[in-house]
Design an enzyme around this catalytic site. Structure first.
Site, PDB file in Angstrom:
ATOM      1  N   GLU A  56       4.744  -3.195  12.549  1.00  0.00           N
ATOM      2  CA  GLU A  56       3.671  -2.197  12.274  1.00  0.00           C
ATOM      3  C   GLU A  56       2.628  -2.883  11.749  1.00  0.00           C
ATOM      4  O   GLU A  56       2.741  -3.417  10.465  1.00  0.00           O
ATOM      5  CB  GLU A  56       4.161  -0.882  11.455  1.00  0.00           C
ATOM      6  CG  GLU A  56       3.402   0.263  11.881  1.00  0.00           C
ATOM      7  CD  GLU A  56       2.336   0.221  10.547  1.00  0.00           C
ATOM      8  OE1 GLU A  56       1.416  -0.073  10.628  1.00  0.00           O
ATOM      9  OE2 GLU A  56       2.860   0.720   9.248  1.00  0.00           O
ATOM     10  N   ALA A  82       6.682  -6.149  -1.189  1.00  0.00           N
ATOM     11  CA  ALA A  82       5.402  -7.098  -1.550  1.00  0.00           C
ATOM     12  C   ALA A  82       5.561  -7.417  -3.101  1.00  0.00           C
ATOM     13  O   ALA A  82       5.835  -6.888  -3.934  1.00  0.00           O
ATOM     14  CB  ALA A  82       4.160  -6.300  -1.325  1.00  0.00           C
ATOM     15  N   ASN A 126       0.746  -1.349  -0.137  1.00  0.00           N
ATOM     16  CA  ASN A 126       0.018   0.054   0.108  1.00  0.00           C
ATOM     17  C   ASN A 126       0.980   1.308   0.006  1.00  0.00           C
ATOM     18  O   ASN A 126       0.357   2.268  -0.350  1.00  0.00           O
ATOM     19  CB  ASN A 126      -0.898   0.000   1.069  1.00  0.00           C
ATOM     20  CG  ASN A 126      -0.278  -0.115   2.473  1.00  0.00           C
ATOM     21  OD1 ASN A 126       0.829  -0.576   2.526  1.00  0.00           O
ATOM     22  ND2 ASN A 126      -1.046   0.290   3.491  1.00  0.00           N
ATOM     23  N   GLY A 165       2.578  -4.703   8.052  1.00  0.00           N
ATOM     24  CA  GLY A 165       1.622  -5.697   7.229  1.00  0.00           C
ATOM     25  C   GLY A 165       0.610  -6.220   8.301  1.00  0.00           C
ATOM     26  O   GLY A 165       0.475  -5.570   9.353  1.00  0.00           O
ATOM     27  N   CYS A 214      -3.065   1.378   7.013  1.00  0.00           N
ATOM     28  CA  CYS A 214      -3.027   1.101   8.252  1.00  0.00           C
ATOM     29  C   CYS A 214      -3.614   2.051   9.060  1.00  0.00           C
ATOM     30  O   CYS A 214      -4.172   1.570  10.133  1.00  0.00           O
ATOM     31  CB  CYS A 214      -1.838   0.336   8.674  1.00  0.00           C
ATOM     32  SG  CYS A 214      -0.560   1.555   8.399  1.00  0.00           S
ATOM     33  N   GLU A 266       8.998   3.952  14.017  1.00  0.00           N
ATOM     34  CA  GLU A 266       9.602   4.650  12.735  1.00  0.00           C
ATOM     35  C   GLU A 266       9.466   6.270  12.654  1.00  0.00           C
ATOM     36  O   GLU A 266       8.544   6.595  13.053  1.00  0.00           O
ATOM     37  CB  GLU A 266       9.328   3.762  11.590  1.00  0.00           C
ATOM     38  CG  GLU A 266       9.291   2.482  11.403  1.00  0.00           C
ATOM     39  CD  GLU A 266       8.749   1.568  10.286  1.00  0.00           C
ATOM     40  OE1 GLU A 266       9.580   0.564  10.063  1.00  0.00           O
ATOM     41  OE2 GLU A 266       7.756   2.063   9.745  1.00  0.00           O
TER      42      GLU A 266
END
Length: 454
Positions: free
Chosen positions: A225, A152, A127, A203, A259, A433
């Protein structure tokens, strides 16, 4: 594959455990020299990487739009966002300060230093195919670590282009590698290989737990995360126009596939109808289409599985009493395009109240008072991001303190920046992060007692 057209864009190598082991070995060989380099030298190389990312912003955005689907302007924004992490960490490279602690002995001094953990690994999602790499690689490389990246499978081209620019910027061979192919084989090697000192993953919570299990045998350091179920609280004293603007930004960015996207709109009863009306009016203005077309606000979903999840969540909510006031079905464009959707009167028993939708669906729930809103917001195993709108300063501080989340957006719908710590709690993972805290997970602390100084 282009999710907007179904066109096959390119093929990349399908690598496995053997090739991953080779990349890890290369990273291990490169580590001693890279970690010994002056922080000033590493900073200059990262700064050059930042410059190249920005010089090639349009081309990188075109690659991202083609393989991921987000509209071109949004993709350009992600490239700038990704580059900002490289810039930030190029500056943080000089600031991994140590300590001298007052000693317990007259003839000794206590020194505390920070040293790079060594070879690190990053497993990144589709994403945000540029930003998630930059957040991890920028931090790792700045303090002297080397890194192997597994992007990914849906979005490998952005990663490869970024790595090519890193090489052009002067990042030495072995310091940053990209391995494409089987997630199971590559992930298994990254988590089991004793030469890897740390794994960073963005993910799903399910996959994060699996990686944690796989890393246990070698006690690797982890940053995870993971999933979210972000609430967006709108209190009766909120500026509704500002709240709607923030809601659209938070919910429909990247077609709802982030997310930190709002998953639940919790709206106080007194202003529920007014907010729903204003939000629906704003959502109706969103233009769906191929991300390379002018004026598009929302591209396709990443694949058909994503479409089926969104459909299932809507159908479940409607069966349990929710009403669709806009959208609610796949878009007339076909493929994986989906109509921006607004649901009202969504019950707490709906799947969308518990599960991350990862699609363009705004689900509105009601609450009566502040205590109920906080209880509803915290009633989830996730704890990544939350949002709230109120013009009462005291309430803003109370609500921020009460929300059990790693990130709170108060009267703002976009929260991400390189200079702030990004991360969650509970089953949304751990580690941070960005900001000065972003390098901490890539550093080991060493205590040295210097004796015989009397």
């Amino acid at each position: 594959t282009n999710p907007a057209t179904g066109e096959i864009l390119a093929s990349v190598p399908k690598l496995g455990a053997t090739e991953t082991r080779r990349a890890i070995d290369g990273a291990a060989e490169a580590f001693p020299e890279w970690s010994r380099r002056l922080a000033h030298d590493r900073a200059n190389i990262l700064r050059k990487w930042f410059d190249l990312l920005m010089e090639n912003q349009a081309d990188l955005a075109a690659i991202m739009t083609a393989e991921q689907g987000k509209f071109f302007t949004e993709a350009k924004g992600e490239i700038a966002y990704a580059a900002s992490f490289i810039e930030w960490f190029s500056e943080e490279a000089r600031r991994t300060y140590g300590e001298i602690i007052p000693s317990h002995k007259e003839d000794a001094r206590i020194l505390v230093t920070h040293e790079p953990v060594g070879v690190t690994a990053a497993i990144t999602p589709w994403n945000f195919p540029a930003a998630m790499i930059a957040r991890k690689a920028g931090a790792a490389l700045s303090v002297g670590c080397t890194m192997v990246v597994k992007p990914a499978s849906a979005t490998p081209l952005t990663a490869l282009a970024m790595a090519a620019l890193a090489e052009r910027a002067g990042v030495p061979a072995g310091v940053l590698s990209v391995v494409t192919g089987s997630a199971g084989e590559i992930g298994g090697e990254l988590t089991s290989n004793p030469k890897v000192g740390k794994v960073s993953f963005t993910g799903s919570t399910e996959t994060g737990k699996k990686l944690m299990e796989q890393s246990a045998s070698t006690l690797k350091r982890l940053s995870l995360e993971l999933g979210g179920n972000a609430p967006f609280l709108v209190f009766e004293d909120a500026d509704l126009d500002a709240a709607v603007e923030g809601a659209v930004a938070s919910k429909f960015r990247n077609s709802g596939q982030t997310c930190v996207c709002t998953n639940r709109f919790l709206v106080q009863d007194q202003i529920y109808d007014a907010f729903a009306e204003k939000l629906t009016k704003a959502v109706k203005k969103l233009k769906v289409g191929n991300g390379m077309e002018d004026g598009v606000d929302q591209g396709p979903l990443i694949n058909q599985d994503a479409v089926e999840t969104v459909k299932a969540h809507i159908e479940d909510a409607v069966e349990k009493g929710a009403r669709i006031v806009h959208g609610g079905k796949p878009h007339a464009l076909g493929g994986t395009f989906f109509e921006p959707t607004v649901l009202v009167d969504v019950p707490a028993t709906a799947r969308i109240a518990r599960e991350e939708t990862f699609g363009p669906v705004a689900a509105l729930f009601r609450f009566t008072g502040e205590a109920e809103a906080i209880a509803m917001a915290n009633d989830t195993e996730f704890g990544l991001a939350a949002y709230a709108y109120t013009q009462d300063l005291a309430r803003a501080f109370r609500v921020s303190a009460a929300l059990d989340y790693g990130i709170v957006g108060m009267n703002v719908g976009l929260i991400s920046t390189a200079i702030a710590p990004f991360g969650g709690r509970k089953e949304s993972g751990f580690g941070r992060e960005g900001s000065r805290h972003g390098v901490s997970d890539y550093l080991d602390i060493k205590y040295t007692l210097m004796g015989g100084l009397g």
